[in-house]
Write a protein that holds these residues in place. Structure first.
Motif, PDB file in Angstrom:
ATOM      1  N   UNK A   1      53.640  27.304  42.200  1.00 60.65           N
ATOM      2  CA  UNK A   1      52.697  26.648  41.293  1.00 60.65           C
ATOM      3  C   UNK A   1      51.277  26.679  41.834  1.00 60.65           C
ATOM      4  N   UNK A   2      51.126  26.691  43.162  1.00 62.20           N
ATOM      5  CA  UNK A   2      49.777  26.747  43.724  1.00 62.20           C
ATOM      6  C   UNK A   2      49.079  28.050  43.345  1.00 62.20           C
ATOM      7  N   UNK A   3      49.794  29.151  43.481  1.00 63.48           N
ATOM      8  CA  UNK A   3      49.215  30.449  43.126  1.00 63.48           C
ATOM      9  C   UNK A   3      49.030  30.552  41.619  1.00 63.48           C
ATOM     10  N   UNK A   4      50.002  30.050  40.850  1.00 63.27           N
ATOM     11  CA  UNK A   4      49.918  30.128  39.390  1.00 63.27           C
ATOM     12  C   UNK A   4      48.707  29.360  38.859  1.00 63.27           C
ATOM     13  N   UNK A   5      48.472  28.175  39.409  1.00 61.97           N
ATOM     14  CA  UNK A   5      47.369  27.350  38.910  1.00 61.97           C
ATOM     15  C   UNK A   5      46.023  27.853  39.416  1.00 61.97           C
ATOM     16  N   UNK A   6      45.888  27.969  40.737  1.00 62.21           N
ATOM     17  CA  UNK A   6      44.566  28.219  41.304  1.00 62.21           C
ATOM     18  C   UNK A   6      44.079  29.651  41.102  1.00 62.21           C
ATOM     19  N   UNK A   7      44.960  30.614  41.207  1.00 63.47           N
ATOM     20  CA  UNK A   7      44.543  31.998  41.016  1.00 63.47           C
ATOM     21  C   UNK A   7      44.668  32.431  39.559  1.00 63.47           C
ATOM     22  N   UNK A   8      45.907  32.481  39.066  1.00 63.48           N
ATOM     23  CA  UNK A   8      46.110  32.967  37.709  1.00 63.48           C
ATOM     24  C   UNK A   8      45.439  32.062  36.681  1.00 63.48           C
ATOM     25  N   UNK A   9      45.543  30.750  36.890  1.00 67.81           N
ATOM     26  CA  UNK A   9      44.956  29.813  35.932  1.00 67.81           C
ATOM     27  C   UNK A   9      43.454  29.949  35.820  1.00 67.81           C
ATOM     28  N   UNK A  10      42.770  29.984  36.960  1.00 65.37           N
ATOM     29  CA  UNK A  10      41.307  30.040  36.912  1.00 65.37           C
ATOM     30  C   UNK A  10      40.797  31.403  36.437  1.00 65.37           C
ATOM     31  N   UNK A  11      41.449  32.494  36.859  1.00 63.58           N
ATOM     32  CA  UNK A  11      41.027  33.823  36.399  1.00 63.58           C
ATOM     33  C   UNK A  11      41.311  33.979  34.904  1.00 63.58           C
ATOM     34  N   UNK A  12      42.413  33.411  34.437  1.00 69.70           N
ATOM     35  CA  UNK A  12      42.723  33.429  33.004  1.00 69.70           C
ATOM     36  C   UNK A  12      41.610  32.766  32.201  1.00 69.70           C
ATOM     37  N   UNK A  13      41.092  31.658  32.700  1.00 65.78           N
ATOM     38  CA  UNK A  13      39.993  30.968  32.018  1.00 65.78           C
ATOM     39  C   UNK A  13      38.749  31.851  31.989  1.00 65.78           C
ATOM     40  N   UNK A  14      38.445  32.518  33.115  1.00 68.92           N
ATOM     41  CA  UNK A  14      37.246  33.371  33.177  1.00 68.92           C
ATOM     42  C   UNK A  14      37.311  34.490  32.146  1.00 68.92           C
ATOM     43  N   UNK A  15      38.431  35.240  32.130  1.00 67.68           N
ATOM     44  CA  UNK A  15      38.514  36.401  31.227  1.00 67.68           C
ATOM     45  C   UNK A  15      38.724  35.974  29.776  1.00 67.68           C
ATOM     46  N   UNK A  16      39.061  34.718  29.540  1.00 66.57           N
ATOM     47  CA  UNK A  16      39.146  34.209  28.171  1.00 66.57           C
ATOM     48  C   UNK A  16      37.778  33.744  27.683  1.00 66.57           C
ATOM     49  N   UNK A  17      36.988  33.183  28.572  1.00 68.07           N
ATOM     50  CA  UNK A  17      35.650  32.706  28.194  1.00 68.07           C
ATOM     51  C   UNK A  17      34.674  33.852  27.991  1.00 68.07           C
ATOM     52  N   UNK A  18      34.791  34.904  28.800  1.00 68.19           N
ATOM     53  CA  UNK A  18      33.797  35.971  28.821  1.00 68.19           C
ATOM     54  C   UNK A  18      34.401  37.317  28.452  1.00 68.19           C
ATOM     55  N   UNK A  19      33.567  38.187  27.894  1.00 68.57           N
ATOM     56  CA  UNK A  19      33.964  39.596  27.804  1.00 68.57           C
ATOM     57  C   UNK A  19      34.119  40.140  29.213  1.00 68.57           C
ATOM     58  N   UNK A  20      35.121  40.954  29.420  1.00 64.39           N
ATOM     59  CA  UNK A  20      35.352  41.476  30.774  1.00 64.39           C
ATOM     60  C   UNK A  20      34.192  42.332  31.269  1.00 64.39           C
ATOM     61  N   UNK A  21      33.435  42.939  30.322  1.00 70.97           N
ATOM     62  CA  UNK A  21      32.316  43.805  30.703  1.00 70.97           C
ATOM     63  C   UNK A  21      30.963  43.099  30.623  1.00 70.97           C
ATOM     64  N   UNK A  22      30.980  41.795  30.566  1.00 69.65           N
ATOM     65  CA  UNK A  22      29.731  41.026  30.571  1.00 69.65           C
ATOM     66  C   UNK A  22      28.992  41.297  31.887  1.00 69.65           C
ATOM     67  N   UNK A  23      27.737  41.774  31.830  1.00 70.53           N
ATOM     68  CA  UNK A  23      26.991  42.094  33.067  1.00 70.53           C
ATOM     69  C   UNK A  23      26.855  40.894  34.005  1.00 70.53           C
ATOM     70  N   UNK A  24      26.888  39.691  33.449  1.00 72.39           N
ATOM     71  CA  UNK A  24      26.709  38.493  34.282  1.00 72.39           C
ATOM     72  C   UNK A  24      27.848  38.306  35.277  1.00 72.39           C
ATOM     73  N   UNK A  25      29.029  38.877  34.977  1.00 73.07           N
ATOM     74  CA  UNK A  25      30.177  38.710  35.885  1.00 73.07           C
ATOM     75  C   UNK A  25      29.871  39.314  37.247  1.00 73.07           C
ATOM     76  N   UNK A  26      29.265  40.499  37.247  1.00 69.02           N
ATOM     77  CA  UNK A  26      28.902  41.119  38.527  1.00 69.02           C
ATOM     78  C   UNK A  26      27.578  40.582  39.051  1.00 69.02           C
TER      79      UNK A  26
END
Length: 484
Positions: A256-281
């Motif tokens: 659950x630690x890996x599921x929440x902190x890694x997968x959970x937070x990255x899931x939020x990022x790629x859901x909020x933003x277009x993956x090719x948004x220049x601001x990500x880099x």
């Protein structure tokens, strides 16, 4: 201060009363070390590159590496719960695979963490110098290294207390990020003008795998090293009142630690933003996500969280390197002084030796960043994978030893033994092989080649030491026979 002399026996059965270490870590320390240990600065800093390379498919990359870490931690948990030890996997490799294996992986792990000390000290110094430019960057690196060295020298409880609060800040920050992000995704975050996107960003811009399935493997290479540190709790557990219980709890909660902190937070990022948004880099994935939902001062908030993660990594790196050096000394594979402890149960010489190398590496980073320091980075780059590989092979042998000698201690069991162990070995070997195809500047090929060369050199040193020891052991008997 008084000192405890090191024993020459292999303390595979854990930190006992004669080891010199003291059970100064409380249950709350171990719990937070276990939770926060998987959250490295690499999650905040390096995830943007992975998203840009693999798109939303980076979630598969994180899931694959997360699965590998879960399997490796389960194997390590099985061995550590049966035989808690300050040397953890190095001590188990010593017994399961041979003296050369414990010596080699122990020193490689120590080398890895003292190089990390330099990397994290420099990263922390950059943030602090940006806030307070009156102090030069090298000055901040010196300050943070000195403060955490003094803390580790005081007592293991000081390390635990620092790590408790560092990890706590990381956990709260990621938890808040996930909650705010999910509210924004569904358009119910108060005061936010972020359009309710749901999960359309996962597929709307070139598909879930916009750069093709092969980008998943590229993403694996980019994220694999951000998971290093999960195993620290198995070393720290040896200095707690109930090491077996602490290891069992940490092993059972890793999923659950890996599921929440890694997968959970990255899931939020790629859901909020277009993956090719220049601001990500440009700004970093987490800063870009916070900016998109209108969180004021997002960059400074994330800089604070990253600084906390950096300090946590520094704190844990110094602790881990010193305890590995201590364990090596207890097995006569390091200078005897590394195995002596103060009356507070602190291996002072081991800590100082580790931090001195860290300071030297920091100096290399400022003086020769593209030559000497780059060599150190590349020559330690694949060691994390080597450590995981050794844990797998050790577990294959240690499982049989435990079942034969002390089956009642097998309180944590690897799932589907030995099939999942071999599957993990196959996956790690595949990742190492795939890294050899990555010839980009500072890429995986250099890391695998140089790390393998360093590992081979340490193996040679170990074998030579064993031969010299055997020669010395047989010499008196030979001389006695000749005299008679």
């Amino acid at each position: 201060m008084t000192a405890h002399e090191p024993a020459t026996a292999d303390h595979v059965d854990g930190v006992d009363a004669g080891s010199g270490l003291k059970a100064g870590l409380k249950n709350r320390h171990l719990s937070m070390i276990a939770i926060g240990g998987v959250i490295g600065a690499g999650l905040f800093v390096g995830s943007g590159s992975g998203i840009a390379a693999a798109g939303p498919g980076i979630l598969i990359s994180y899931a694959l590496v997360g699965l590998l870490v879960v399997l490796v931690m389960r194997m390590l948990g099985e061995m550590a719960a049966a035989n808690p030890s300050s040397g953890s996997f190095s001590a188990y490799a010593d017994r399961a695979l041979g003296r050369w294996a414990g010596f080699t992986i122990g020193w490689l792990y120590w080398f890895f963490w003292v190089v990390v000390l330099a990397v994290e000290a420099t990263a922390g110094a950059k943030i602090l110098a940006g806030w307070m430019p009156g102090v030069p960057q090298w000055g901040w690196a010196l300050i943070v290294m000195t403060v955490l060295t003094v803390s580790n020298l005081a007592s293991v409880a000081s390390y635990g207390e620092f790590e408790f609060w560092f990890a706590g800040i990381k956990v709260v920050a990621i938890g808040a990020f996930i909650v705010l992000g999910l509210l924004a995704i569904f358009g119910v975050l108060p005061g936010s003008d972020h359009a309710a996107t749901g999960f359309t960003n996962l597929t709307a811009h070139g598909g879930f795998l916009p750069n093709g399935p092969g980008a998943i493997l590229t993403g694996v290479l980019m994220v694999v090293f951000s998971f290093m540190g999960s195993e620290i709790v198995t070393l720290a557990a040896g200095e707690s009142p109930d090491p077996r219980g602490a290891v069992t709890k940490a092993t059972n909660s890793v999923i659950w630690r890996i599921a929440v902190f890694y997968l959970g937070s990255i899931f939020v990022v790629v859901s909020l933003l277009r993956w090719d948004d220049p601001a990500i880099l440009k700004d970093g994935s987490y800063v870009a996500a916070l900016d998109s939902i209108g969180i004021p001062h997002a960059a400074q908030i994330m800089n604070t969280v990253v600084l906390t993660a950096v300090l946590s990594c520094l704190n844990s790196g110094l602790y881990t390197a010193s305890r590995m050096a201590f364990s090596l000394s207890r097995r006569s594979d390091a200078p005897a002084s590394f195995g002596r402890t103060t009356e507070r149960g602190v291996p002072r010489t081991a800590i100082l030796a580790s931090v001195v190398f860290g300071f030297v590496a920091v100096a290399f980073n400022y003086l020769w960043p593209d030559t000497v320091f780059q060599f150190l980075l590349n020559s330690s780059g694949a060691i994390a994978l080597f450590v995981w590989l050794v844990i797998c092979f050790s577990q294959l042998r240690m499982r049989k030893i435990i079942e034969r000698e002390t089956p009642e201690k097998l309180v944590v069991r690897m799932w589907l033994y030995p099939y999942l162990t071999w599957a993990a070995i196959g996956l790690i070997t595949f990742v190492l092989g795939y890294m050899l195809t990555d010839a980009a500047d500072g890429g995986g090929r250099d890391q695998v080649v140089l790390s393998t060369a360093v590992a081979a050199a340490v193996v040679v040193v170990s074998l030579v030491r064993q031969r010299v020891r055997r020669a010395r052991a047989t010499a008196p008997a030979t001389d006695g026979a000749a005299a008679s």
